[in-house]
Structure formats: C-alpha cells, structure tokens
Design an enzyme around this catalytic site. Structure first.
Site, PDB file in Angstrom:
ATOM      1  N   SER A 170      39.156  42.091  40.409  1.00  9.96           N
ATOM      2  CA  SER A 170      39.261  43.116  39.370  1.00  9.96           C
ATOM      3  C   SER A 170      40.177  42.633  38.263  1.00  9.96           C
ATOM      4  O   SER A 170      41.075  41.814  38.487  1.00  9.96           O
ATOM      5  CB  SER A 170      39.824  44.414  39.962  1.00  9.96           C
ATOM      6  OG  SER A 170      41.145  44.209  40.446  1.00  9.96           O
ATOM      7  N   ASP A 171      39.936  43.118  37.053  1.00  6.54           N
ATOM      8  CA  ASP A 171      40.956  42.965  36.032  1.00  6.54           C
ATOM      9  C   ASP A 171      42.177  43.731  36.546  1.00  6.54           C
ATOM     10  O   ASP A 171      42.055  44.586  37.428  1.00  6.54           O
ATOM     11  CB  ASP A 171      40.470  43.522  34.698  1.00  6.54           C
ATOM     12  CG  ASP A 171      41.211  42.920  33.508  1.00  6.54           C
ATOM     13  OD1 ASP A 171      42.337  42.414  33.700  1.00  6.54           O
ATOM     14  OD2 ASP A 171      40.676  42.966  32.386  1.00  6.54           O
ATOM     15  N   TYR A 172      43.347  43.450  35.990  1.00  7.01           N
ATOM     16  CA  TYR A 172      44.583  44.002  36.557  1.00  7.01           C
ATOM     17  C   TYR A 172      44.633  45.519  36.363  1.00  7.01           C
ATOM     18  O   TYR A 172      44.889  46.004  35.268  1.00  7.01           O
ATOM     19  CB  TYR A 172      45.790  43.311  35.923  1.00  7.01           C
ATOM     20  CG  TYR A 172      46.082  41.987  36.570  1.00  7.01           C
ATOM     21  CD1 TYR A 172      47.271  41.754  37.252  1.00  7.01           C
ATOM     22  CD2 TYR A 172      45.149  40.968  36.551  1.00  7.01           C
ATOM     23  CE1 TYR A 172      47.525  40.545  37.870  1.00  7.01           C
ATOM     24  CE2 TYR A 172      45.389  39.753  37.158  1.00  7.01           C
ATOM     25  CZ  TYR A 172      46.574  39.541  37.812  1.00  7.01           C
ATOM     26  OH  TYR A 172      46.816  38.341  38.424  1.00  7.01           O
ATOM     27  N   GLY A 173      44.365  46.245  37.455  1.00  8.59           N
ATOM     28  CA  GLY A 173      44.350  47.694  37.407  1.00  8.59           C
ATOM     29  C   GLY A 173      42.982  48.280  37.163  1.00  8.59           C
ATOM     30  O   GLY A 173      42.846  49.493  37.021  1.00  8.59           O
ATOM     31  N   ARG A 208      49.452  48.176  34.423  1.00  9.78           N
ATOM     32  CA  ARG A 208      48.455  47.118  34.328  1.00  9.78           C
ATOM     33  C   ARG A 208      48.746  46.194  33.148  1.00  9.78           C
ATOM     34  O   ARG A 208      48.755  44.980  33.287  1.00  9.78           O
ATOM     35  CB  ARG A 208      47.070  47.748  34.187  1.00  9.78           C
ATOM     36  CG  ARG A 208      45.955  46.688  34.114  1.00  9.78           C
ATOM     37  CD  ARG A 208      45.572  46.341  32.711  1.00  9.78           C
ATOM     38  NE  ARG A 208      44.921  45.044  32.699  1.00  9.78           N
ATOM     39  CZ  ARG A 208      44.643  44.392  31.610  1.00  9.78           C
ATOM     40  NH1 ARG A 208      44.984  44.852  30.448  1.00  9.78           N
ATOM     41  NH2 ARG A 208      44.039  43.221  31.662  1.00  9.78           N
TER      42      ARG A 208
END
Length: 891
Positions: free
Chosen positions: A273-276, A9
């Site tokens: 979503s935020d990355y991950g 991420r």
C-alpha cells in the site's frame, strides 16, 4: 474522509527510511548458515528456498512479516524475524533518485537525476537502463533494498502537479522506458516498486476522488506500463494508490489487484500500500494487498489480521501466498544473499551520468533564425535572466525530492561555458518561485511595487505579522518583511520536501497548522491604468486599500476574488490584508494558502523587470530561465500559466533584445502561446537534476546537439485539451470522469480537432534528417481475429542531411484500425533513436507493438486484432509525418 486522518501518512514521507548500519536487521541474513537455515542455500531456486522458509514461520511471524511497523513511520521493517535470517525491507523513495532519510547515511545526499519526465523526453531505452542502474546501485550502497519507483502514472492532465514523476502520456513510450528502468534498478540487489496502481493521475482530491475508468481504457492505457514491466523486467513490487477506481479503493480493489494484475497480467511480485492507503483488514487482504506499509489508520493489519485468520475470515493459505510473494522476490533479487551496505557513492562519476541524461532530455521547441547554438567567439556580452537562474533549486517537490551531492546553477554553467572573453551578467527579473505557485490564480503582486511601513533605502515587500491562532489574538509570534504575499504552508512547508528558491524567507513549521496573519504597507503602481487586485485563498481574508475594504474572500474552498481599481503611476496607496486558517479543509497538512495577486495593464513593467530589460538591451543575447513549481501534495494548478509574472518578463525582454532565448524548466506543459512568437528560441529543459546548469550550457552553446522529443503534448492553453471539462478534472462531487476513454494525450487532441502549441513527439535539432524508402511487411499475419499477434516490421532509410552530428527519434504510428470500434487516428506503434554524422545514412528497422494494431474488447475481455488495412505513418513527431504506408493485418 477527515484531513487529520492523513497527517501521519504524509508525515511519514518526511523520512521514509530511518536505517543505519547499526540496525539489527541489516545483516541478519549473513548471520544464518545453510545448516540450520536450509533456505540460505544459494544453489536452490527461489521458489524452493521460499517454501522451506515458509514452513518454519509461525502464524505470528507471517502476520508480522506482511505488516508495517506502526511505531516506525520511517520505513517498513520485519519484526521479530531475526531467528529466521530474514533481512529487513528498507525502502527509499524514488523515482528521480534515492531519497535518503537517515541523517547517518552519507549526509542524506545522493545523485539528483533529471526528473522522470525528462528521462521520457530522451525516448531512449538505453538511457532508461542507465538511469535505473544508477538508482539501484545508489540505493544498495545507501542501505536500501527497495526503491519506490518508477512512477507509471500516465500524464493524463497537461497541468498535473506530479507529471514530473511520470514517463509521459503514451503507454507504449512509458512501457519501453519503464521496463529498462526496472531492469536497471534490479541489476543490484534492489526491488523496484512501480507506482501508483491505478489511475492516480491528479493531486487535487487524490485521497478521495473516484476515478471512473472504462475497462478498455484501463487495459489499453493505464495498466499497460505495469504489464510491460512485469513481462519484460520481472517487476518485484507494485504500490496501490489512495484513490478509488470505479467505486472501490485502490488497495481494496479485487478486480484490479487480483483479476487484472495478478491473474491477467501474471504479476508474481507483491503489492504494497501507499503509506496509509490501506483502509481495511479483511477487504484489502482478500482483494490482493500483500504488505500494509506504516501509516494512518493504524493497525488495520497486525493483530487484526491475526484475529481475522483465527476467526476464519481469512485463510492461512491466503496469508501464505502474501508472505511467499514477498520472500520469493527477496530471494530472486538477491536480498537474502547480499546485505545492504553504506558505501560512499561516487559523486562526480554519478553526477556526470546525471549531466549526460539531462543533455539528452532537452527539447529544442523552437529555433528561429538559427539563434542557437550560441557561439562564444561571436559574443562579447550575455544577459542571463530569471528568478531562479542563479541557483539549482528547480526540481519537483514532495517525497521524490533528492538532496543532491552537489549542484550547478544555470547561471554558473552558462558563465563557465561562455568563457572569460564573454561578460555574463545576471538580473532576476521577477521574484523567486515558491511552493505557493503550485496554486492557480493571478500572479502575485511583485515585491518591486510593495513597501513596508517606514521603508528605507528602497526596501520592498510588506510587514508581516503571524499568529499561531486563527483570530490574531495576543502578540504575533513572527514579525518580519515578506517580499510578497504568496504562501502555501502545511505539507508544502515540511523540511526536505520544498524545492522552492533558497532566496525566500523560511517560515517556521509552527505556522503549518492553525494560524492567522496580517500584512501592511503600500503599493505603488508602475503604470497608470485599470488593475485587477485579487486574493486567492483557502480561509477567510480581506484586502483593504487606503482603509477601505476592496476584496473579501470567505475562502471556504480555495478560490480567487478580484476587484477592479484605477491606479496612477507613482501614486502610493496604503494596503492591509488579514487572513485566517478557518476553512473546514485546514489541517497540519493543508495549511495556509493565500496570494495577493494582480492583473496589471498590458505592457506594465515594474522596476525589477526594467532592470532585466536594461541588461538585455546592452547585451548581445539574452537567456531567460523560467521555472514552475510542481510537487506532490494536495493541489494541481488548473491552468498552464508561468507563475509569478514570468510571462510579462519574457514579453518585455524580447522587445529589448531580438536574440532572446527562453529556457523553460518545468515538469509539466507550460502555456507559451502568448509569448512564443516574441522569442527566437525555446529550450524545454525540464527539472534537469543537479547538473542542470552544465547540461543547459552545453546545449545552448552546441557542445550537445539537442535530441529530446516531447513525451507530452503542450496545448495552446488549459481550455483546449481533451480533458478540459470540470467533470474530467477535478471531478464533480468526488467523481472523476475519464470520459475521454483511450483518447489520452495526442490521441484526444486529434479526435477533438485541437491543434496544440507543440505536439507529442516534437523536438528540433541543430541538423536536419531525411526519411526515405519506407517498407512495411508482416512476417506472421493473423489467421483469425484473436490468435497470435501480428509481427509487423517497418524499415526506412534515415539520412543526416545537415552539417552537424545528431540524433533523431524515428516515430512510427498506426492509424485507425479496420473495425467499427472507435480507435485513434494515430497511435504510437514503435520508435528508434538513431545517431548519425553529417551526410551519413542508415537503414532503420522498427518492430511494431502488436497492441497498436489491436484493441481491448470489453465483451470477450481480451485483445482483438481486426482484419484489414491499417495506415502506417512515420515521422519526426505525431504531426510531422514524413512517410506513409499501410499494412494488412488479420485474416
């Protein structure tokens, strides 16, 4: 949660978008015509176009459309949708400019704007619109149609490492600025993404912490800026965060995503979503997440989402809602009809805009004896002092760090503005600021008192040996001289994320994971007395003085271990340090963290500080440029100290020259109480962007009259804040208590009876303003406690009573509400920025925000306006009240 889980991420953040004009997805929209693709008919409303397109999408295409490409960490791309003419969503990090990750796009350079906290200090909605418009234009012209900004995380903690990305501590100030920022971005065919939803207010344990926040605090404080951007700017997208809120992960939190955001606030856009940050398939889909961006864990949507639909766990109707939300925003914001392009951005024009924004953001905190503005015709010599005054690297680190089109350092700007008749000389005074300075603990031992074995010609520092194993086995992979032992690797050492001084040695990425190190040499005390030597470390470490073990730090968690030692001036002592990344927390992202620190006797002056003192003594005035290191990552400082011996530098220089000015470059509050009485003037310059040097110089020399106001409270120290308990920060056993409730920032200081160093809204000018003739009236008083909002208008006369043109921010605060519910003694209810020439007067009208005259009722789950009288305060800051009135609201 294991650290290895997060690596992909954050690796993705090293280049969020890898998009070139050769991408097959950039111009798919233009290839499709209205005949075979009726949704390409521009005359149809966005909702109709969306419905037409959605009917032609297969189930697989819908799933692909809402799922990030797990094979592409560098951005989110729609897969296999070219037959429908759907353009790719090409995302760029914000919010302080456009972070270009593709080396094929304009050398990855764009305009580095002042940090958002600096924008907040302008208290100027027109400036926010200008800021957002520039970002939107540069995003579109550098192949991006989604910008990951603005950041609407309330600056709850004065020491927050990511406060520089925030728009301050007050929800109304954030709301007004955020709405115009979003409006500006979306004037281009670009979707703005407000982040991070919700209660993402710390970096320490941000992936795992559970923020326990009351419903009232969510509605009155943390969700309000999002609500304003939705209502007043038609916000296109929201990004959910990593942390939990009240026991549920942000991207699986149905209460917040569906009940509050989509239903309560009427959000018509989409949630990514935020990355991950997505942790599930069914739970997140049902909670209200609309796009899973790439990141680890992999493939929680995609094929698994398709199977969940096939199995009946998720209805295709729900999937249609997600795709529809995205498509509608793409049609509304013009993404289908205006393919992104790669057009050279106007560096000088946009740089000039960055400079103007920076000038308006600077806050004159203190100005005794009218030391400022400086007058070049009265100066023959000027000392510029500070570890990084000679470069333009002062910026927030992490995913928002922009590679600027050009830079101007404070030294360069001041030298140019002073002119050829003023001799401007420079001395650093201390060692450069590094990413290690985001870590709390005593300042690093300065290089000036260290020497490697066999040092020649005044060589300073220590011999460093690095291994790529945790036990110093074999031959070292790196051998050189390090100026200090002050290191923070892993995420903070990734290329493109590090905003530390370019004067520091580069540590190869090979050492970001498992490593060990040894430093050897000597230390020579500059003054006789009692010293505290320390090791601040994550991982085991030892310090030997003259061959004897002085400090042993097990380092299972990041901690500081100190030892007292008596040292004599000029006496050399051998030292050796050994360090290993053997903590359970270590990973490729949480790398080596170690600092060899000291707390010397009072008034200790090493040779580098002495050079600065000597320069200040022979100069007509001294300007000290200080800075902090603030960055996205894994830790917040738990103190407000200036790092790397800058406090001692200020104290020593101020004694040498009574005309000393401090220019503070930081993205957060800084503790100034130990030295502010020693200096005449203090300018809070924030992280001022690529034109920082020119902007600082123009304020110092009076070409610009400072008009910035603090968007955050500057406390006396870290122990005198409304959030100083361990339960509040960093939390206990992963549980973070937001026990201050709605009393965030200045509201909490007043409630707790804490007097800050500089209050919220504070900011001086080179002129003075008189406030007169306050009038308060209600146009539409409420007939009952829950009907329409009261329409309260405040008017007054403002006069520039000084000798220079200037701008003043008139601030209106509502007092305690007539209810037994505990409400703030003062709450910002409105503001207006007014520019006046000397001697001129104008009538100022401010319409008050109804929410400042209401509270959120947790029983009825709605805003309630009580009945009775409310005090009204008008002034130049939250504590500098010039006029008082009252208003009757309710029945």
């Amino acid at each position: 949660m294991k650290w290895k889980w997060k690596f992909p991420r954050l690796l993705a953040l090293t280049a969020l978008v890898l998009t070139s004009t050769a991408s097959p997805y950039l111009n798919t929209a233009s290839a499709a015509g209205a005949d075979d693709h009726p949704w390409m008919n521009k005359s149809l409303p966005a909702e109709k176009r969306t419905a037409l397109l959605l009917k032609n999408m297969t189930l697989n295409e819908k799933v692909s459309f809402v799922t990030g490409d797990v094979n592409n960490f560098f951005g989110f791309y729609n897969k296999d949708l070219s037959r429908l003419g759907i353009p790719a969503l090409t995302m760029a990090d914000g919010p302080a400019g456009v972070r270009i990750a593709d080396p094929n796009v304009q050398d990855k350079k764009s305009t580095a704007l002042p940090a958002p906290i600096a924008l907040a200090a302008t208290w100027d909605t027109a400036a926010a619109k200008k800021y957002g418009t520039l970002i939107g234009s540069e995003a579109f012209n550098t192949t991006h149609n989604v910008i990951l900004g603005p950041g609407l995380d309330i600056a709850r903690l004065p020491w927050g490492a990511r406060n520089f990305e925030s728009l301050g501590e007050d929800p109304l100030l954030q709301s007004k600025l955020a709405s115009e920022y979003v409006n500006g971005v979306q004037t281009s065919p670009v979707i703005a993404t407000a982040k991070h939803y919700l209660a993402n207010n710390q970096e320490t344990e941000r992936f795992t912490t559970n923020a326990n926040v009351s419903e009232r605090a969510i509605q009155e404080v943390y969700a309000r800026p999002f609500a304003a951007a939705i209502k007043d700017a038609h916000l296109g997208s929201v990004m959910c965060s990593f942390n939990k809120i009240n026991g549920e992960s942000a991207c699986e939190n149905k209460t917040l995503l569906t009940d509050v955001l989509k239903k309560g606030l009427g959000f018509q856009g989409f949630v990514m979503s935020d990355y991950g940050a997505n942790l599930s398939t069914v739970a997140s889909a049902k909670a209200g997440l609309d796009i899973e961006t790439p990141g680890d864990p992999f493939g929680l949507w995609g094929a698994k989402l398709k199977k969940a639909v096939d199995d009946g766990q998720i209805s295709e109707t729900l999937l249609d809602d997600k795709a529809s939300r995205i498509l509608t925003q793409m049609f509304q914001k013009g993404l289908f009809d205006n393919p992104v392009q790669n057009v050279r951005i106007p560096a000088q024009k946009d740089g000039a805009a960055a400079r103007q924004l920076a000038e308006e953001s600077m806050v004159l905190l203190q100005n005794r004896s009218q030391t400022l503005p400086l007058k070049a015709n009265e100066l023959k010599s000027l000392a510029v002092i500070g570890p990084d005054a000679d470069n333009a690297s002062a910026a927030g680190g992490g995913s928002s760090l922009v590679s600027p089109t050009y830079t101007v350092s404070p030294l360069e700007g001041i030298t140019n503005r002073a002119g050829k008749n003023v001799k401007v000389s420079y001395a650093p005074g201390t060692d450069p600021i590094s990413s290690a300075d985001v870590i709390s603990g005593p300042s690093a031992v300065p290089s000036a008192v260290l020497a490697p074995p066999g040092a020649k010609d005044g060589q300073t520092g220590l011999k460093a040996e690095f291994w790529t194993n945790a036990s110093m086995n074999g031959e070292p992979k790196r051998v050189n001289v390090d100026p200090q032992v002050n290191m923070n690797l892993g995420f903070y050492n990734f290329g493109g994320f590090n905003a530390q001084s370019p004067k520091l040695p580069v540590i190869p990425g090979d050492f970001n994971g498992t490593m060990s190190a040894r430093w050897t040499g000597s230390i020579t005390a500059p003054k006789s007395g009692s010293y505290k030597l320390s090791l601040t470390a994550l991982g085991s470490s030892e310090l030997y003085l003259d061959g004897k073990l002085l400090v042993k730090n097990e380092g299972k968690t990041l901690q500081t271990i100190k030892a007292d030692v008596e040292l004599k001036e000029g006496e050399k002592h051998n030292i050796r340090m050994e360090y290993r990344t053997d903590s359970p927390s270590h990973s490729r992202l949480v790398g080596a963290q170690i600092r060899f620190g000291w707390e010397p006797p009072a008034d200790t002056v090493d040779s580098r500080i002495q050079e600065a003192v000597d320069l200040a003594k022979k100069s007509d005035a001294a300007i000290i440029v200080t800075r902090t290191y603030d960055a996205e990552g894994f830790v917040d400082r738990s103190d407000l100290d200036l790092p790397n011996n800058q406090e001692r530098l200020i104290q020593a220089v101020a004694k040498a020259n009574p005309k000393t000015v401090v220019v503070s470059m930081s993205g957060r509050a800084v503790q100034m109480d130990s030295w502010k009485s020693d200096v005449n003037s203090i300018v809070q310059a924030w992280f001022a962007g690529q034109e920082q040097g020119n902007a600082i110089a123009r304020v110092l020399f009076g070409d610009v009259n400072p008009s910035g106001k603090l968007p955050v409270t500057f406390p006396v120290n870290e122990d005198q804040t409304p959030v100083s308990t361990k339960a509040q920060f960093p939390g206990v056993n992963g549980e973070g208590s937001y026990s201050e409730g709605v009393f965030v920032g200045y509201k909490g200081y007043e409630k707790e009876g804490l007097t800050p160093a500089f209050p919220f809204g504070h900011g001086l000018s080179y002129t003075t303003f008189d406030y007169r003739n306050l009038k308060v009236k209600v146009s539409n008083p409420n007939k009952d406690q829950s009907s329409s909002d009261p329409d309260v208008q405040v008017s007054l006369h403002l006069r520039n009573s000084g000798g220079k043109a200037g701008s003043e921010v008139v601030q209106v605060y509502a007092g305690k509400l007539p209810t037994q519910v505990d409400t703030p003694a003062k709450q910002l209810a409105g503001f207006a920025k007014v520019t006046l020439s000397p001697g001129k007067q104008t009538k100022v009208d401010v319409k008050l925000d109804p929410k400042a005259l209401s509270y959120w009722d947790e029983t009825t789950h709605q805003w309630v306006t009580p009945s009775g009288e409310v005090p009204i305060y008008v002034g130049s800051s939250s504590s500098d009240i010039r006029l008082e009135g009252k208003v009757k609201i309710g029945k």
